[in-house]
Scaffold this motif. Structure first.
Motif, PDB file in Angstrom:
ATOM      1  N   ASP A 216       0.964  -1.196   0.124  1.00 50.36           N
ATOM      2  CA  ASP A 216       0.035  -0.027  -0.051  1.00 50.36           C
ATOM      3  C   ASP A 216       0.955   1.250  -0.054  1.00 50.36           C
ATOM      4  O   ASP A 216       1.776   1.242   0.710  1.00 50.36           O
ATOM      5  CB  ASP A 216      -0.958   0.037   1.252  1.00 50.36           C
ATOM      6  CG  ASP A 216      -1.611   1.085   1.358  1.00 50.36           C
ATOM      7  OD1 ASP A 216      -2.774   1.480   0.802  1.00 50.36           O
ATOM      8  OD2 ASP A 216      -1.217   2.140   2.382  1.00 50.36           O
ATOM      9  N   GLU A 217       0.570   2.306  -0.798  1.00 56.92           N
ATOM     10  CA  GLU A 217       1.183   3.583  -0.706  1.00 56.92           C
ATOM     11  C   GLU A 217       1.477   3.941   0.503  1.00 56.92           C
ATOM     12  O   GLU A 217       2.448   4.682   0.700  1.00 56.92           O
ATOM     13  CB  GLU A 217       0.387   4.596  -1.783  1.00 56.92           C
ATOM     14  CG  GLU A 217       0.428   4.075  -3.141  1.00 56.92           C
ATOM     15  CD  GLU A 217      -0.793   3.114  -3.470  1.00 56.92           C
ATOM     16  OE1 GLU A 217      -1.211   3.018  -4.724  1.00 56.92           O
ATOM     17  OE2 GLU A 217      -1.532   3.009  -2.518  1.00 56.92           O
ATOM     18  N   ARG A 218       0.308   4.151   1.457  1.00 56.78           N
ATOM     19  CA  ARG A 218       0.490   4.737   2.746  1.00 56.78           C
ATOM     20  C   ARG A 218       1.676   3.953   3.587  1.00 56.78           C
ATOM     21  O   ARG A 218       2.527   4.687   4.029  1.00 56.78           O
ATOM     22  CB  ARG A 218      -0.658   4.861   3.592  1.00 56.78           C
ATOM     23  CG  ARG A 218      -0.667   5.374   4.954  1.00 56.78           C
ATOM     24  CD  ARG A 218      -2.199   5.132   5.620  1.00 56.78           C
ATOM     25  NE  ARG A 218      -2.053   3.976   6.171  1.00 56.78           N
ATOM     26  CZ  ARG A 218      -3.224   3.663   6.593  1.00 56.78           C
ATOM     27  NH1 ARG A 218      -4.288   4.377   6.593  1.00 56.78           N
ATOM     28  NH2 ARG A 218      -3.372   2.276   7.244  1.00 56.78           N
ATOM     29  N   TYR A 219       1.668   2.665   3.340  1.00 58.08           N
ATOM     30  CA  TYR A 219       2.766   1.949   4.097  1.00 58.08           C
ATOM     31  C   TYR A 219       3.920   2.129   3.369  1.00 58.08           C
ATOM     32  O   TYR A 219       4.848   2.269   4.369  1.00 58.08           O
ATOM     33  CB  TYR A 219       2.128   0.354   4.109  1.00 58.08           C
ATOM     34  CG  TYR A 219       3.289  -0.571   4.294  1.00 58.08           C
ATOM     35  CD1 TYR A 219       3.067  -0.655   6.086  1.00 58.08           C
ATOM     36  CD2 TYR A 219       4.560  -1.339   3.869  1.00 58.08           C
ATOM     37  CE1 TYR A 219       4.221  -1.490   6.631  1.00 58.08           C
ATOM     38  CE2 TYR A 219       4.990  -1.956   4.491  1.00 58.08           C
ATOM     39  CZ  TYR A 219       5.162  -2.111   5.839  1.00 58.08           C
ATOM     40  OH  TYR A 219       6.077  -3.240   6.516  1.00 58.08           O
ATOM     41  N   GLU A 220       4.171   2.276   1.999  1.00 60.57           N
ATOM     42  CA  GLU A 220       5.443   2.190   1.734  1.00 60.57           C
ATOM     43  C   GLU A 220       6.185   3.701   1.801  1.00 60.57           C
ATOM     44  O   GLU A 220       7.434   3.950   2.221  1.00 60.57           O
ATOM     45  CB  GLU A 220       5.412   1.946   0.326  1.00 60.57           C
ATOM     46  CG  GLU A 220       5.338   0.406  -0.086  1.00 60.57           C
ATOM     47  CD  GLU A 220       5.872   0.076  -1.544  1.00 60.57           C
ATOM     48  OE1 GLU A 220       6.691   0.531  -2.162  1.00 60.57           O
ATOM     49  OE2 GLU A 220       5.646  -1.130  -1.779  1.00 60.57           O
ATOM     50  N   ALA A 221       5.213   4.597   1.881  1.00 59.64           N
ATOM     51  CA  ALA A 221       5.682   6.029   1.994  1.00 59.64           C
ATOM     52  C   ALA A 221       6.301   6.003   3.541  1.00 59.64           C
ATOM     53  O   ALA A 221       7.156   6.586   3.611  1.00 59.64           O
ATOM     54  CB  ALA A 221       4.526   6.828   1.917  1.00 59.64           C
ATOM     55  N   LEU A 222       5.522   5.577   4.674  1.00 62.03           N
ATOM     56  CA  LEU A 222       6.097   5.721   5.960  1.00 62.03           C
ATOM     57  C   LEU A 222       7.144   4.764   6.059  1.00 62.03           C
ATOM     58  O   LEU A 222       8.149   5.189   6.500  1.00 62.03           O
ATOM     59  CB  LEU A 222       4.843   5.389   6.877  1.00 62.03           C
ATOM     60  CG  LEU A 222       5.200   5.533   8.153  1.00 62.03           C
ATOM     61  CD1 LEU A 222       5.578   6.686   8.654  1.00 62.03           C
ATOM     62  CD2 LEU A 222       3.909   4.940   9.113  1.00 62.03           C
ATOM     63  N   LEU A 223       7.394   3.893   5.508  1.00 60.97           N
ATOM     64  CA  LEU A 223       8.390   2.894   5.457  1.00 60.97           C
ATOM     65  C   LEU A 223       9.534   3.550   5.053  1.00 60.97           C
ATOM     66  O   LEU A 223      10.795   3.620   5.524  1.00 60.97           O
ATOM     67  CB  LEU A 223       8.181   1.666   4.621  1.00 60.97           C
ATOM     68  CG  LEU A 223       9.106   0.395   4.727  1.00 60.97           C
ATOM     69  CD1 LEU A 223       9.206   0.063   6.333  1.00 60.97           C
ATOM     70  CD2 LEU A 223       8.792  -0.898   3.828  1.00 60.97           C
ATOM     71  N   ALA A 224       9.460   4.194   3.862  1.00 59.42           N
ATOM     72  CA  ALA A 224      10.603   4.895   3.186  1.00 59.42           C
ATOM     73  C   ALA A 224      11.161   6.014   3.976  1.00 59.42           C
ATOM     74  O   ALA A 224      12.262   6.365   4.011  1.00 59.42           O
ATOM     75  CB  ALA A 224      10.252   5.558   1.883  1.00 59.42           C
ATOM     76  N   ALA A 225      10.212   6.644   4.691  1.00 58.46           N
ATOM     77  CA  ALA A 225      10.622   7.904   5.558  1.00 58.46           C
ATOM     78  C   ALA A 225      11.326   7.409   6.904  1.00 58.46           C
ATOM     79  O   ALA A 225      12.329   7.943   7.130  1.00 58.46           O
ATOM     80  CB  ALA A 225       9.248   8.565   6.171  1.00 58.46           C
ATOM     81  N   ARG A 226      10.791   6.291   7.533  1.00 58.52           N
ATOM     82  CA  ARG A 226      11.703   5.655   8.467  1.00 58.52           C
ATOM     83  C   ARG A 226      12.816   5.112   8.079  1.00 58.52           C
ATOM     84  O   ARG A 226      13.907   5.029   9.143  1.00 58.52           O
ATOM     85  CB  ARG A 226      10.918   4.565   9.190  1.00 58.52           C
ATOM     86  CG  ARG A 226       9.637   5.090   9.714  1.00 58.52           C
ATOM     87  CD  ARG A 226       8.602   4.264  10.289  1.00 58.52           C
ATOM     88  NE  ARG A 226       7.662   4.699  11.166  1.00 58.52           N
ATOM     89  CZ  ARG A 226       6.516   4.011  11.609  1.00 58.52           C
ATOM     90  NH1 ARG A 226       6.167   2.862  11.296  1.00 58.52           N
ATOM     91  NH2 ARG A 226       5.639   4.750  12.360  1.00 58.52           N
ATOM     92  N   THR A 227      12.896   4.481   6.889  1.00 59.33           N
ATOM     93  CA  THR A 227      14.232   4.089   6.227  1.00 59.33           C
ATOM     94  C   THR A 227      15.224   5.294   6.297  1.00 59.33           C
ATOM     95  O   THR A 227      16.574   4.840   6.650  1.00 59.33           O
ATOM     96  CB  THR A 227      14.116   3.012   5.042  1.00 59.33           C
ATOM     97  OG1 THR A 227      13.063   2.065   5.392  1.00 59.33           O
ATOM     98  CG2 THR A 227      15.320   2.738   4.548  1.00 59.33           C
ATOM     99  N   LEU A 228      15.002   6.363   5.305  1.00 60.47           N
ATOM    100  CA  LEU A 228      16.084   7.254   5.138  1.00 60.47           C
ATOM    101  C   LEU A 228      16.112   8.516   5.950  1.00 60.47           C
ATOM    102  O   LEU A 228      16.936   9.285   5.980  1.00 60.47           O
ATOM    103  CB  LEU A 228      15.751   7.616   3.402  1.00 60.47           C
ATOM    104  CG  LEU A 228      15.858   6.634   2.485  1.00 60.47           C
ATOM    105  CD1 LEU A 228      15.480   7.011   1.121  1.00 60.47           C
ATOM    106  CD2 LEU A 228      17.504   6.038   2.456  1.00 60.47           C
TER     107      LEU A 228
END
Length: 393
Positions: A216-228
């Motif tokens: 899901d876009e919401r999940y991946e967006a938050l995952l990217a923010a937490r990753t980088l």
């Protein structure tokens, strides 16, 4: 078995008139046989109509047209490249012996039509996007031989940047882009792909994570923010239409979630199947748009060329086919974009509403095949287009 080939005309083919329609070569043979090849004419380029819903267009492709005509015994008058024009207005006039450019008409029209069509659509997208960034991602929609031309026309029309690697060489523009789904698929994990991008790619390239590959876009967006973390500049949504649903709602959800978790500075970039209407709907939620096919494959601005005068002795005789206005013309402009067409030798008998003198738009740019004016670089043409678009908005 034959070897595969690329079906591309060479620069030499274009300049020597081989990239033409066969009826022009036959016309030349007939005129040569009958002693009419050196008849001096004035041939005008114009668009008598525009696509439905269009009230104006952006003149582009002049530099390439002049490159095709360079060295020929012709004079050329033209509007400045990047000029916003309206139907019927003359854009360019070639003056000289007809056979000097008979077999070049096809190539010149191709350059003017194609670049004008792309630049015009890019300008319309620019207006729709308001102050949001517009990136041109449309090279995969066209033949690769056209990549520098397409990038140039899109940039002239108002795109903030382009993705084509060759534009660094041809246009002096640093190409911009994010990452493809292929990168993430090859890693099999978006987190590992984002990390690898961050580790390998130069630090001055913004970290924009594609966030719709597996989850899901919401999940991946938050995952990217937490990753980088703070290194993340933005997230890009490129959801295919088969999975898209309500794109506006998806973006609202992504923005809310990022804000809620302390990532208010992370930008949202949207790409995939965008046109003017969808951009207007999304622009208040989005920081940048990646636009491809709608600019690369726009409605055609049907520029045509018609002989409008023939020289007999020292006298110019107005003549053209029916449906077209004979005689050479000038276009006079008053601010902001109010134009009047007059015969070439007739001076305007009016002043503009602000008291200024009407400005002639066509000027001599080539004499006996030699340039007599400086060609502006791509960025200056773009600035000129943007200054006119401000008058339309």
């Amino acid at each position: 078995m034959s070897k595969p080939r690329l079906y591309v005309a060479s620069i030499d083919d274009i300049l020597k008139g081989r990239a033409t329609d066969v009826y022009f070569t036959r016309t030349r043979r007939i005129l040569e046989a009958k002693g009419l090849c050196n008849t001096i004419v004035r041939a005008e380029f114009h668009a008598y109509s525009l696509p439905r819903g269009y009230k104006w267009a952006v003149f582009a492709g002049l530099e390439e047209a002049l490159a095709i005509l360079e060295g020929k015994q012709v004079n050329v008058y033209a509007m400045r490249e990047g000029t916003i024009f309206k139907p019927v207005e003359p854009l360019m006039v070639i003056e000289g012996p007809y056979c000097e450019f008979a077999e070049l008409e096809t190539a010149i029209l191709g350059a003017l039509r194609h670049e004008t069509s792309i630049a015009t659509k890019a300008a319309r997208i620019r207006l729709a996007a308001g102050d949001k960034t517009v990136l041109f991602f449309g090279l995969r929609s066209v033949h690769p031989a056209l990549a520098p031309m397409v990038d140039r026309a899109a940039y002239i029309g108002g795109c903030d940047s382009v993705s084509g690697l060759l534009s660094r060489e041809f246009l002096g523009i640093e190409p911009r882009g994010t990452m493809p789904h292929a990168l993430i698929i090859l890693f099999g994990d978006p987190v590992e792909a984002w990390k690898a991008f961050d580790e390998v790619v130069e630090p001055d390239v913004p970290r924009i994570a594609l966030v719709d590959t597996f989850y899901d876009e919401r999940y991946e967006a938050l995952l990217a923010a937490r990753t980088l973390g703070k290194r993340l500049y933005g997230v890009r949504l490129d959801t295919p239409s088969s999975r898209r649903g309500n794109m506006k709602r998806i973006i609202e959800e992504v923005r809310w979630t990022l804000n809620l978790n302390g990532y208010k500075d992370v930008k949202i970039i949207v790409s995939g199947g965008l046109d003017e209407e969808s951009i207007k709907e999304l622009r208040d939620l989005v920081d940048a748009f990646g636009v491809g096919t709608s600019i690369a494959f726009p409605p055609s601005i049907d520029i045509s060329m018609d002989i409008i005068e023939i020289k007999r002795g020292n006298e110019w005789i107005p003549i053209t086919k029916r449906g077209k206005l004979p005689g050479m013309k000038q276009v006079y402009r008053c601010p902001p974009l109010n134009d009047v067409i007059l015969p070439w030798n007739e001076s305007p008998s009016f002043k503009c509403n602000d008291g200024s003198e009407p400005r002639p738009l066509l000027e001599r740019v080539m004499e006996n095949g030699n340039l007599v004016t400086e060609l502006p670089d791509t960025s200056r043409i773009r600035d000129y287009v943007l200054s006119q678009l401000k008058m339309l908005s």
